[in-house]
Write an enzyme that holds these catalytic residues in place. Structure first.
Site, short mmCIF file in Angstrom:
data_model
loop_
_atom_site.label_atom_id
_atom_site.label_comp_id
_atom_site.label_asym_id
_atom_site.label_seq_id
_atom_site.Cartn_x
_atom_site.Cartn_y
_atom_site.Cartn_z
N GLU A 70 0.85 -1.20 0.00
CA GLU A 70 0.00 0.00 0.00
C GLU A 70 0.88 1.25 0.00
O GLU A 70 0.78 2.12 0.87
CB GLU A 70 -0.99 -0.03 1.18
CG GLU A 70 -1.95 -1.20 1.08
CD GLU A 70 -3.21 -1.12 1.92
OE1 GLU A 70 -3.30 -0.30 2.83
OE2 GLU A 70 -4.13 -1.92 1.63
N GLU A 74 -4.68 -8.83 -0.82
CA GLU A 74 -5.49 -8.61 0.39
C GLU A 74 -6.94 -8.52 -0.05
O GLU A 74 -7.28 -7.69 -0.90
CB GLU A 74 -5.09 -7.32 1.12
CG GLU A 74 -3.79 -7.45 1.88
CD GLU A 74 -3.46 -6.21 2.71
OE1 GLU A 74 -4.38 -5.54 3.22
OE2 GLU A 74 -2.25 -5.92 2.84
O1 AHR Z 1 -5.13 -6.38 6.54
C1 AHR Z 1 -5.10 -5.25 7.36
C2 AHR Z 1 -4.49 -4.05 6.67
O2 AHR Z 1 -5.27 -3.65 5.60
C3 AHR Z 1 -3.12 -4.24 6.07
O3 AHR Z 1 -2.10 -4.12 7.00
C4 AHR Z 1 -3.05 -3.15 5.06
O4 AHR Z 1 -2.23 -3.46 3.98
C5 AHR Z 1 -4.50 -2.94 4.65
O5 AHR Z 1 -4.86 -1.61 4.69
#
Ligand code: AHR
Length: 526
Positions: free
Chosen positions: A207, A329
């Site tokens: 991110e 994710e």
């Molecule tokens: O999964 C939780 C968080 O969500 C992670 O650390 C981040 O990459 C995303 O914003």
């Protein structure tokens, strides 16, 4: 919500092959819940397998994901193997975890790997600034992670620190892990590991538009090019380098990264959470009404047009799909359970989450020409997890059972299919097909997974198939009485899979009766 059921019968044209898209065609009205799943066996492309990595996991130093969830340490009274808790280890072995991403998430861009090697009592502590200000003692580090991957026979996926790290630090981490000889290899050997590990997946930042450094896409593209230059293939190891990608609808990020750095990456990531919004309440994981249930499924299914839009941008620069899109994710994000530590993202997991898992995995399977990996967030005790632990107790979540039911799709050949089903209008103008399906084939067996999202009506699904033997089919089902049913430490088996016999073999194929709110996995000998 039943009165919101659209009177349209839609043909969900879920045929997918290289370059093909999903389209929905309107058909005249029907009254009952009948659906057809037509498998296009004559259009199977033997080259198009569903990568096992689509069923990947993500473990971050966040809350009790690592400490308490995976790792309790060798001296713990909780039964463990070299510090990994035995119950979770066995559950994950049964799941056939193909790949695990670590150490974050946002944590990755504050993580300094040298703090997590060497004698445990000499490892420095740090504050986990992203996740509740918890003290991190670094007792779970590189050796502990790579040894876990070896035990689970899964590919490690490292997320490197770009935000607060240096090029040298990341380059040396790769060397420490993969080199046969040299200064970093000697350091590793001194810490007890003679042979290098294999490292395939290397993420360069996480991110990077946000917690990973607040870069503009242009600046991150330059940083990415610089960092990846010094992450070398050493001692026969081959890195698969992954650039930190967009979140949700940020198509500009994908465009700039592809334009400026595509020749230096094997994969570009994408994050998509099924979440109400980033500000204010995200809603309870367990207290919701039917309207919320259907809304959630609509939001989760929106990942499909999002993937297609990112793919179409990537096609401009990479029509041969050399660069993969990795959804590293994804999953549901609800309010933290009342009474738990703020910032630890501990949430319960219901049949609604199970449905989100099934529908999302169907989408990834359908886009397997571009999507080569997906990592649900997260493996234990955080967000949409596989297992929840409390002291020496562990429960398997409804989402865990979905991953288990879908495991036969790993490395199987994708089977294109068409679904004719009624479609429901849900809040925010989205549409949710009542029946959804995905299929693959391997070793003379067809794996067909079917969902009926409707909370009240069963669905009768016809699957035309030729010449099925009397004992050709076996099945498993996940369902429960209510969408907010979940497994807890006092009631660990409320939601779990059971054998499924609700099918009939006819001269034309199969007729399957899906109970309301059910997920069914069929194995069909052909
Ligand atoms: O999964 C939780 C968080 O969500 C992670 O650390 C981040 O990459 C995303 O914003």
């Amino acid at each position: 919500m039943q009165n919101n059921l659209t009177t349209l019968k839609m043909k969900l044209f879920a045929y997918f092959a290289a370059g093909a898209a999903i389209s929905m065609l309107a058909f005249p009205a029907i009254a009952d819940q009948k659906a057809t799943v037509k498998l296009n066996l004559d259009q199977v492309n033997p080259e198009l397998t569903i990568p096992a990595e689509i069923y990947g996991q993500f473990a971050e130093h966040l809350g009790t994901c690592i400490y308490g969830g995976l790792w309790v340490g060798e001296d713990s009274p909780i039964p463990n193997t070299n510090g990994y808790r035995n119950d979770v280890l066995q559950a994950l072995k049964d799941l056939k975890v193909p790949v695990m991403r670590w150490p974050g998430g946002c944590f990755a861009d504050e993580y300094h790997w040298v703090d997590g090697i060497g004698p445990k009592d000499q490892r420095p502590v740090m504050i986990n600034n992203n996740w509740g200000g918890t003290v991190e003692d670094n007792s779970f580090g590189t050796h502990e992670f790579f040894n876990l991957c070896e035990l689970l026979e899964c590919e490690p996926y490292l997320s490197g620190n770009v935000g607060s790290g240096t090029v040298e630090e990341l380059a040396k981490w790769v060397e420490y892990i993969t080199a046969e000889n040299g200064p970093m290899a000697e350091k590793r050997k001194a810490n007890g590991r003679e042979k290098p590990w294999k490292l395939k997946y290397l993420g360069v930042g996480n991110e990077s538009w946000g917690c990973g450094g607040n870069f503009t896409p242009e600046d991150y593209a330059s940083e990415y090019r610089r960092y990846q230059t010094y992450c070398r293939d050493i001692s026969g190891n081959k890195l698969y380098k992954i650039a930190s990608g967009a979140s949700d609808y940020d198509y500009k990020w994908t465009d700039v990264l592809m334009k400026k750095a595509k020749n230096h990456m094997k994969g570009l990531s994408l994050h998509y959470y099924t979440v109400k919004g980033w500000n204010g309440s995200k809603g309870s994981a367990t207290q919701f009404d039917n309207d919320d249930y259907y809304w959630t499924l609509g939001k989760c299914l929106e990942i499909e047009p999002v993937i297609m839009k990112h793919d179409s941008i990537m096609n401009v620069y990479d029509p041969k799909k050399r660069v993969a899109l990795l959804v590293d994710e994804w999953g549901t994000w609800w309010d933290e359970e009342p009474g738990t530590v703020p910032g630890h993202l501990y949430q319960q997991n219901t049949m609604r989450d199970a449905m989100v898992a099934a529908l999302s995995l169907n989408v990834f399977n359908r886009h397997t020409d571009r999507v080569k990996m997906a990592n649900i967030a997260q493996i234990a005790n955080v967000l949409q997890s596989m297992v929840l632990t409390k002291g020496d107790k562990m429960v398997l979540t409804p989402t865990y059972y979905v991953f288990k039911m879908y495991a036969p799709h790993q490395n199987a050949t994708f089977v294109p299919l068409e679904v004719e089903t009624s479609v429901r209008d849900v809040r925010d103008g989205r549409k949710v097909p009542n029946v959804n399906a995905t299929a693959s084939q391997k070793d003379g067996k067809l794996n067909i997974t079917l969902t009926n999202v409707d909370l009240k009506e069963k669905a009768e699904v016809t699957i035309p198939l030729e010449k099925l033997g009397k004992n050709a089919v076996s099945g498993e089902i996940l369902t429960s009485a209510a969408p907010n049913d979940y497994n807890d430490f006092d009631n660990p088996d409320k939601v779990k899979t059971a054998p499924f016999k609700g099918y009939k073999i006819t001269k034309d194929g199969l007729t399957v009766t899906l109970p309301p709110m059910s997920i069914v996995a069929l194995s069909v000998a052909i």
